[in-house]
Write an enzyme that holds these catalytic residues in place. Structure first.
Site, PDB file in Angstrom:
ATOM      1  N   ILE A  82      -3.960   6.621 -10.915  1.00  0.00           N
ATOM      2  CA  ILE A  82      -3.762   5.491 -10.004  1.00  0.00           C
ATOM      3  C   ILE A  82      -2.371   5.585  -9.403  1.00  0.00           C
ATOM      4  CG2 ILE A  82      -3.676   2.980  -9.771  1.00  0.00           C
ATOM      5  CD1 ILE A  82      -5.466   2.767 -12.228  1.00  0.00           C
ATOM      6  N   GLU A 118       1.906  -0.284 -14.258  1.00  0.00           N
ATOM      7  CA  GLU A 118       2.785   0.832 -13.896  1.00  0.00           C
ATOM      8  C   GLU A 118       2.844   0.937 -12.373  1.00  0.00           C
ATOM      9  OE1 GLU A 118       1.864   4.490 -15.824  1.00  0.00           O
ATOM     10  OE2 GLU A 118       1.654   3.574 -17.811  1.00  0.00           O
ATOM     11  N   ASP A 120       4.157   2.612  -9.149  1.00  0.00           N
ATOM     12  CA  ASP A 120       4.673   3.944  -8.818  1.00  0.00           C
ATOM     13  C   ASP A 120       5.638   3.913  -7.636  1.00  0.00           C
ATOM     14  OD1 ASP A 120       3.006   5.406 -10.780  1.00  0.00           O
ATOM     15  OD2 ASP A 120       1.362   4.630  -9.564  1.00  0.00           O
ATOM     16  N   HIS A 164      -0.580  -7.402   6.604  1.00  0.00           N
ATOM     17  CA  HIS A 164      -0.765  -8.000   7.924  1.00  0.00           C
ATOM     18  C   HIS A 164      -1.048  -6.894   8.934  1.00  0.00           C
ATOM     19  CE1 HIS A 164       0.362 -12.078   6.825  1.00  0.00           C
ATOM     20  NE2 HIS A 164       1.411 -11.597   6.166  1.00  0.00           N
ATOM     21  N   CYS A 206      -6.126  -8.779   8.897  1.00  0.00           N
ATOM     22  CA  CYS A 206      -6.695  -9.264  10.150  1.00  0.00           C
ATOM     23  C   CYS A 206      -7.166  -8.084  11.001  1.00  0.00           C
ATOM     24  CB  CYS A 206      -5.654 -10.080  10.914  1.00  0.00           C
ATOM     25  SG  CYS A 206      -5.113 -11.575  10.042  1.00  0.00           S
ATOM     26  N   SER A 232      -8.264 -12.493   8.972  1.00  0.00           N
ATOM     27  CA  SER A 232      -8.685 -12.473   7.570  1.00  0.00           C
ATOM     28  C   SER A 232      -7.948 -13.606   6.863  1.00  0.00           C
ATOM     29  CB  SER A 232      -8.349 -11.121   6.929  1.00  0.00           C
ATOM     30  OG  SER A 232      -8.802 -11.072   5.603  1.00  0.00           O
ATOM     31  N   SER A 234      -6.779 -16.589   3.965  1.00  0.00           N
ATOM     32  CA  SER A 234      -6.330 -16.690   2.576  1.00  0.00           C
ATOM     33  C   SER A 234      -7.200 -17.677   1.808  1.00  0.00           C
ATOM     34  CB  SER A 234      -4.862 -17.114   2.534  1.00  0.00           C
ATOM     35  OG  SER A 234      -4.685 -18.315   3.272  1.00  0.00           O
TER      36      SER A 234
END
Length: 395
Positions: A82, A118, A120, A164, A206, A232, A234
């Site tokens: 990951i 973790e 990165d 955003h 969005c 989009s 919240s």
């Protein structure tokens, strides 16, 4: 003579019928082999999870990313596979009433910033340049292993991005942007360099669907929280924290993922339906034309889970050494002789449910129908050439 010719024609006709029937059987076997070939033959899964927003009022974007991080870890993808990129550290923000925590549900029910997170790339390390370098593998030799995407042509990769955006771009920390063309070209470089087998791209921003419009590389499936021209939205405002905790699309995706386990047979078509417009307000979109497999045949765990089925537990396990096993004779002139028998610690592990790995597909071999069809062809050619009167020399 006429009878012999009639028998010869009849035998030839029979052989032709047999050839066609056996040929159809052979064709069906070949179709089965082709279907097996186009199944996902990946051997490892990776996840690149990116939050591109800074500042306290973008708390929800960090919570989005950490929630996906929590889900993929729960389903078996280890931290070594990951790459987590967070543009701001909400857990240590002075405005956070609960330091060292990030919550994704009201009333502070679920802390997604646990002890084992973790990160990165953090803070100003989260840039367009670093993101593209991670994808394409064009990173300095001194870069630590934890910051590398060490995928190959048998890797399935999940790429999740939130922040955003607008029509054809996604902002990084309000200072720079990545365009849909740059992202599409990065994926093409990954394909040319054999850095993925299949790729799932999810974006919560969005006008998110504009980010996958320019994709042209094979084996990519894309999902977005909103169509071009839509915002989009919240979700879950929390008065105690003073901001929204998550975005709507990711919230319902995470609710869906909470019902998935490593042995689940849930497919991607189910994921497409998790957030209808009645819940998301925006219109989620997806693109599958570049993907070779039918989404209904693609398991959720092909991207969100580990190839090796694992069971995660927080329980502390104390393994007991068997005195009989530990007994071994050492030679006088050899100080580091190996133990006579391996320690069988696996029998002490509290495995609640054994999840069997699918058996590896056998190497391709000529199907039975192919051999029968070949024999029918040989017999037909023999009848055409010599006639039925020569059969007595064979038998």
């Amino acid at each position: 003579m006429a009878v012999t010719d009639s028998l010869s024609r009849a035998a030839s006709t029979l052989a032709a019928v047999l050839l066609l029937s056996f040929g159809s059987v052979a064709a069906s076997h070949i179709e089965d082999q082709a279907e097996q070939f186009f199944r996902s033959g990946h051997t490892n899964n990776w996840a690149v999870l990116v939050c591109t927003s800074r500042f306290w009022f973008n708390y929800r974007h960090v919570a989005n990313t950490l929630s996906v991080y929590r889900s993929v870890k729960r389903l078996g993808i280890p931290d070594s596979h990951i790459v987590l990129m967070l543009a701001d550290d909400m857990a240590c923000n002075p405005r956070n009433p609960k330091p060292a925590t990030v919550f994704s549900h009201k009333n502070m029910e679920l802390n997604v910033y646990g002890d084992d997170v973790e990160v990165d790339y953090r803070s100003y390390e989260v840039t367009v340049e670093n993101f593209l370098r991670v994808l394409t593998g064009r990173i300095p030799p001194s870069t630590p292993r934890s910051k590398r995407l060490l995928s190959d042509d048998r890797s399935n990769i999940l790429i999740y991005m939130t922040g955003h955006g607008g029509n054809g771009f996604l902002k990084f920390q309000d200072s720079e942007e990545i365009t849909n063309i740059e992202l599409a070209d990065a994926f093409e470089q990954m394909w040319q360099k054999r850095r993925y087998n299949e790729l799932l791209f999810i974006i919560d921003t969005c006008q998110g669907a504009s980010m996958y419009e320019r994709f042209y590389s094979p084996n990519i499936m894309a999902l977005a929280s909103s169509q071009v021209g839509e915002d989009s939205l919240s979700h879950q405002p929390d008065p105690a924290i003073g901001v929204h905790l998550m975005d709507r699309y990711t919230f319902y995706v995470l609710e869906f993922l909470e019902e998935i386990n490593p042995a689940s047979q849930t497919n991607m078509n189910d994921l497409f339906q998790v957030c209808p417009k009645s819940l998301c307000v925006s219109t989620p979109g997806h693109r599958t034309d570049l993907f070779q497999r039918d989404p209904k045949n693609v398991l959720i765990t092909d991207f969100f889970g580990s190839v090796r089925k694992v069971e995660i537990t927080t329980e502390t396990i104390k393994l007991q050494q068997d005195s009989e096993i530990m007994e071994s004779s050492y030679k006088e002139d050899q100080m580091d002789e190996e133990l006579m028998e391996p320690l069988k610690y696996a029998e002490q592990l509290p495995v609640a449910q054994i999840i069997h790995q699918k058996p590896k597909l056998k190497d391709w071999h000529p199907p039975g129908g192919f051999i029968l069809g070949l024999w029918a062809l040989i017999i037909m050619v023999f009848f055409k050439t010599y006639g039925i009167k020569h059969m007595k020399f064979i038998f």
